[in-house]
Design a protein around this motif. Structure first.
Motif, PDB file in Angstrom:
ATOM      1  N   ILE A 182       0.837  -1.201   0.000  1.00  0.00           N
ATOM      2  CA  ILE A 182       0.000   0.000   0.000  1.00  0.00           C
ATOM      3  C   ILE A 182       0.876   1.258   0.000  1.00  0.00           C
ATOM      4  CG2 ILE A 182      -1.637   1.354   1.382  1.00  0.00           C
ATOM      5  CD1 ILE A 182      -2.882  -1.365   2.216  1.00  0.00           C
ATOM      6  N   VAL A 183       1.929   1.246   0.813  1.00  0.00           N
ATOM      7  CA  VAL A 183       2.829   2.404   0.874  1.00  0.00           C
ATOM      8  C   VAL A 183       3.541   2.598  -0.465  1.00  0.00           C
ATOM      9  CG1 VAL A 183       4.957   3.256   1.938  1.00  0.00           C
ATOM     10  CG2 VAL A 183       3.139   2.340   3.369  1.00  0.00           C
ATOM     11  N   LEU A 184       4.014   1.516  -1.072  1.00  0.00           N
ATOM     12  CA  LEU A 184       4.712   1.603  -2.350  1.00  0.00           C
ATOM     13  C   LEU A 184       3.796   2.124  -3.450  1.00  0.00           C
ATOM     14  CD1 LEU A 184       7.338   1.020  -3.887  1.00  0.00           C
ATOM     15  CD2 LEU A 184       6.439  -1.256  -4.356  1.00  0.00           C
ATOM     16  N   ILE A 185       2.592   1.607  -3.533  1.00  0.00           N
ATOM     17  CA  ILE A 185       1.642   2.059  -4.549  1.00  0.00           C
ATOM     18  C   ILE A 185       1.256   3.520  -4.301  1.00  0.00           C
ATOM     19  CG2 ILE A 185      -0.716   1.758  -5.409  1.00  0.00           C
ATOM     20  CD1 ILE A 185      -0.275  -1.273  -5.037  1.00  0.00           C
ATOM     21  N   GLY A 186       1.077   3.891  -3.045  1.00  0.00           N
ATOM     22  CA  GLY A 186       0.754   5.285  -2.720  1.00  0.00           C
ATOM     23  C   GLY A 186       1.879   6.233  -3.099  1.00  0.00           C
ATOM     24  N   ALA A 187       3.121   5.823  -2.861  1.00  0.00           N
ATOM     25  CA  ALA A 187       4.260   6.686  -3.201  1.00  0.00           C
ATOM     26  C   ALA A 187       4.373   6.861  -4.713  1.00  0.00           C
ATOM     27  CB  ALA A 187       5.543   6.098  -2.637  1.00  0.00           C
ATOM     28  N   ILE A 188       4.211   5.789  -5.458  1.00  0.00           N
ATOM     29  CA  ILE A 188       4.288   5.881  -6.920  1.00  0.00           C
ATOM     30  C   ILE A 188       3.150   6.741  -7.463  1.00  0.00           C
ATOM     31  CG2 ILE A 188       4.075   4.535  -9.051  1.00  0.00           C
ATOM     32  CD1 ILE A 188       5.594   2.288  -7.587  1.00  0.00           C
ATOM     33  N   THR A 189       1.951   6.554  -6.925  1.00  0.00           N
ATOM     34  CA  THR A 189       0.806   7.344  -7.367  1.00  0.00           C
ATOM     35  C   THR A 189       1.003   8.824  -7.044  1.00  0.00           C
ATOM     36  OG1 THR A 189      -0.625   5.432  -7.009  1.00  0.00           O
ATOM     37  CG2 THR A 189      -1.702   7.587  -7.188  1.00  0.00           C
ATOM     38  N   GLY A 190       1.505   9.114  -5.859  1.00  0.00           N
ATOM     39  CA  GLY A 190       1.758  10.508  -5.477  1.00  0.00           C
ATOM     40  C   GLY A 190       2.797  11.161  -6.363  1.00  0.00           C
ATOM     41  N   ALA A 238       3.522  10.311  -9.483  1.00  0.00           N
ATOM     42  CA  ALA A 238       2.948  10.494 -10.819  1.00  0.00           C
ATOM     43  C   ALA A 238       1.985  11.682 -10.843  1.00  0.00           C
ATOM     44  CB  ALA A 238       2.240   9.221 -11.263  1.00  0.00           C
ATOM     45  N   LEU A 239       1.142  11.801  -9.817  1.00  0.00           N
ATOM     46  CA  LEU A 239       0.212  12.926  -9.768  1.00  0.00           C
ATOM     47  C   LEU A 239       0.937  14.258  -9.621  1.00  0.00           C
ATOM     48  CD1 LEU A 239      -2.697  11.486  -7.606  1.00  0.00           C
ATOM     49  CD2 LEU A 239      -2.718  12.006 -10.049  1.00  0.00           C
ATOM     50  N   GLY A 240       2.013  14.274  -8.836  1.00  0.00           N
ATOM     51  CA  GLY A 240       2.800  15.494  -8.692  1.00  0.00           C
ATOM     52  C   GLY A 240       3.425  15.926 -10.008  1.00  0.00           C
ATOM     53  N   ALA A 241       3.973  14.964 -10.748  1.00  0.00           N
ATOM     54  CA  ALA A 241       4.564  15.282 -12.046  1.00  0.00           C
ATOM     55  C   ALA A 241       3.503  15.781 -13.017  1.00  0.00           C
ATOM     56  CB  ALA A 241       5.275  14.058 -12.610  1.00  0.00           C
ATOM     57  N   LEU A 242       2.332  15.154 -12.997  1.00  0.00           N
ATOM     58  CA  LEU A 242       1.239  15.581 -13.858  1.00  0.00           C
ATOM     59  C   LEU A 242       0.778  16.995 -13.503  1.00  0.00           C
ATOM     60  CD1 LEU A 242      -0.772  14.689 -16.088  1.00  0.00           C
ATOM     61  CD2 LEU A 242      -2.279  13.945 -14.257  1.00  0.00           C
ATOM     62  N   LEU A 243       0.661  17.278 -12.221  1.00  0.00           N
ATOM     63  CA  LEU A 243       0.235  18.602 -11.776  1.00  0.00           C
ATOM     64  C   LEU A 243       1.232  19.676 -12.196  1.00  0.00           C
ATOM     65  CD1 LEU A 243      -1.756  20.325 -10.064  1.00  0.00           C
ATOM     66  CD2 LEU A 243      -0.247  19.901  -8.140  1.00  0.00           C
ATOM     67  N   LEU A 244       2.528  19.401 -12.022  1.00  0.00           N
ATOM     68  CA  LEU A 244       3.538  20.380 -12.421  1.00  0.00           C
ATOM     69  C   LEU A 244       3.535  20.593 -13.929  1.00  0.00           C
ATOM     70  CD1 LEU A 244       6.544  19.465 -10.122  1.00  0.00           C
ATOM     71  CD2 LEU A 244       5.099  21.482  -9.997  1.00  0.00           C
ATOM     72  N   GLY A 245       3.347  19.516 -14.686  1.00  0.00           N
ATOM     73  CA  GLY A 245       3.315  19.643 -16.144  1.00  0.00           C
ATOM     74  C   GLY A 245       2.129  20.451 -16.629  1.00  0.00           C
ATOM     75  N   THR A 246       0.965  20.201 -16.073  1.00  0.00           N
ATOM     76  CA  THR A 246      -0.214  20.956 -16.501  1.00  0.00           C
ATOM     77  C   THR A 246      -0.143  22.402 -16.022  1.00  0.00           C
ATOM     78  OG1 THR A 246      -1.461  20.182 -14.579  1.00  0.00           O
ATOM     79  CG2 THR A 246      -1.725  18.954 -16.620  1.00  0.00           C
ATOM     80  N   HIS A 247       0.449  22.618 -14.870  1.00  0.00           N
ATOM     81  CA  HIS A 247       0.592  23.991 -14.371  1.00  0.00           C
ATOM     82  C   HIS A 247       1.480  24.809 -15.299  1.00  0.00           C
ATOM     83  CE1 HIS A 247       0.821  27.326 -11.581  1.00  0.00           C
ATOM     84  NE2 HIS A 247       2.146  27.252 -11.620  1.00  0.00           N
ATOM     85  N   ALA A 248       2.555  24.209 -15.790  1.00  0.00           N
ATOM     86  CA  ALA A 248       3.460  24.922 -16.695  1.00  0.00           C
ATOM     87  C   ALA A 248       2.764  25.243 -18.011  1.00  0.00           C
ATOM     88  CB  ALA A 248       4.710  24.084 -16.944  1.00  0.00           C
ATOM     89  N   VAL A 249       1.967  24.318 -18.535  1.00  0.00           N
ATOM     90  CA  VAL A 249       1.261  24.551 -19.790  1.00  0.00           C
ATOM     91  C   VAL A 249       0.203  25.628 -19.618  1.00  0.00           C
ATOM     92  CG1 VAL A 249      -0.286  23.488 -21.478  1.00  0.00           C
ATOM     93  CG2 VAL A 249       1.724  22.260 -20.698  1.00  0.00           C
ATOM     94  N   VAL A 250      -0.543  25.584 -18.521  1.00  0.00           N
ATOM     95  CA  VAL A 250      -1.592  26.574 -18.280  1.00  0.00           C
ATOM     96  C   VAL A 250      -0.986  27.963 -18.091  1.00  0.00           C
ATOM     97  CG1 VAL A 250      -3.340  27.308 -16.611  1.00  0.00           C
ATOM     98  CG2 VAL A 250      -3.271  24.948 -17.379  1.00  0.00           C
ATOM     99  N   THR A 251       0.114  28.043 -17.363  1.00  0.00           N
ATOM    100  CA  THR A 251       0.755  29.341 -17.139  1.00  0.00           C
ATOM    101  C   THR A 251       1.249  29.924 -18.459  1.00  0.00           C
ATOM    102  OG1 THR A 251       1.429  28.623 -14.954  1.00  0.00           O
ATOM    103  CG2 THR A 251       2.545  30.531 -15.848  1.00  0.00           C
ATOM    104  N   ALA A 252       1.807  29.084 -19.324  1.00  0.00           N
ATOM    105  CA  ALA A 252       2.329  29.575 -20.595  1.00  0.00           C
ATOM    106  C   ALA A 252       1.208  29.990 -21.537  1.00  0.00           C
ATOM    107  CB  ALA A 252       3.188  28.506 -21.259  1.00  0.00           C
ATOM    108  N   SER A 253       0.053  29.348 -21.452  1.00  0.00           N
ATOM    109  CA  SER A 253      -1.011  29.651 -22.408  1.00  0.00           C
ATOM    110  C   SER A 253      -2.007  30.706 -21.921  1.00  0.00           C
ATOM    111  CB  SER A 253      -1.763  28.361 -22.755  1.00  0.00           C
ATOM    112  OG  SER A 253      -2.448  27.889 -21.626  1.00  0.00           O
ATOM    113  N   THR A 254      -1.962  31.099 -20.657  1.00  0.00           N
ATOM    114  CA  THR A 254      -2.954  32.072 -20.170  1.00  0.00           C
ATOM    115  C   THR A 254      -2.657  33.481 -20.650  1.00  0.00           C
ATOM    116  OG1 THR A 254      -1.710  32.330 -18.120  1.00  0.00           O
ATOM    117  CG2 THR A 254      -3.581  30.796 -18.105  1.00  0.00           C
ATOM    118  N   GLY A 255      -1.420  33.726 -21.031  1.00  0.00           N
ATOM    119  CA  GLY A 255      -1.091  35.044 -21.557  1.00  0.00           C
ATOM    120  C   GLY A 255      -1.109  36.118 -20.493  1.00  0.00           C
TER     121      GLY A 255
END
Length: 143
Positions: free
Chosen positions: A51-59, A61-78
């Motif tokens: 459970i701990v291993l799966i939670g760490a991997i999921t966290g 992955a979600l963190g990387a996804l959040l940072l990636g989408t944040h960078a795209v949104v910031t660049a496109s909001t103008g």
């Protein structure tokens, strides 16, 4: 020197011959070959460990996804910084480069200095630009 007497076997014991009775050789010692090592057991995780291993991997992955989408949104909001407000701008089209934009909007001077100014105003760390990006130009240049 006197020879030793052979040991007497007690009740229920087998009699072992004396070393001198076999010509100086005792029983051959049992030895394992050096390659007969047991492999290590596979790694086993407890339920809590899984459970701990799966939670760490999921966290992660979600963190990387959040940072990636944040960078795209910031660049496109103008978002326009106060330093860019009121400056002329161009929207980058497919095939545009900083050099072609600087040549088109420049006043016939050195395009390299105009490229550096455009990069500084827009906070670009490299010369790569994407279509659809709004680039602000130095003041006094047509947009």
């Amino acid at each position: 020197m006197r020879p030793r007497p052979a040991p007497v076997a007690g009740p229920g014991q087998a009699r072992r011959p004396h070393a001198s009775a076999e010509g100086g050789r005792g029983p051959a010692p049992r030895s394992r070959p050096a390659t007969a090592r047991r492999p290590d057991p596979p790694l086993r995780l407890t339920r809590r460990g899984k459970i701990v291993l799966i939670g760490a991997i999921t966290g992660f992955a979600l963190g990387a996804l959040l940072l990636g989408t944040h960078a795209v949104v910031t660049a496109s909001t103008g978002l326009v910084s106060p330093a860019q407000q009121g400056l002329p701008y161009v929207d980058v089209k497919r095939g545009d480069t900083l050099w072609t934009i600087a040549t088109a909007v420049g006043n016939g001077g050195d395009p390299a200095s105009t490229v550096r100014q455009i990069m500084n105003i827009n906070g670009l760390s490299g010369s790569l630009i994407q279509p659809g990006t709004r680039l602000y130009l130095p003041s006094g240049m047509p947009g």
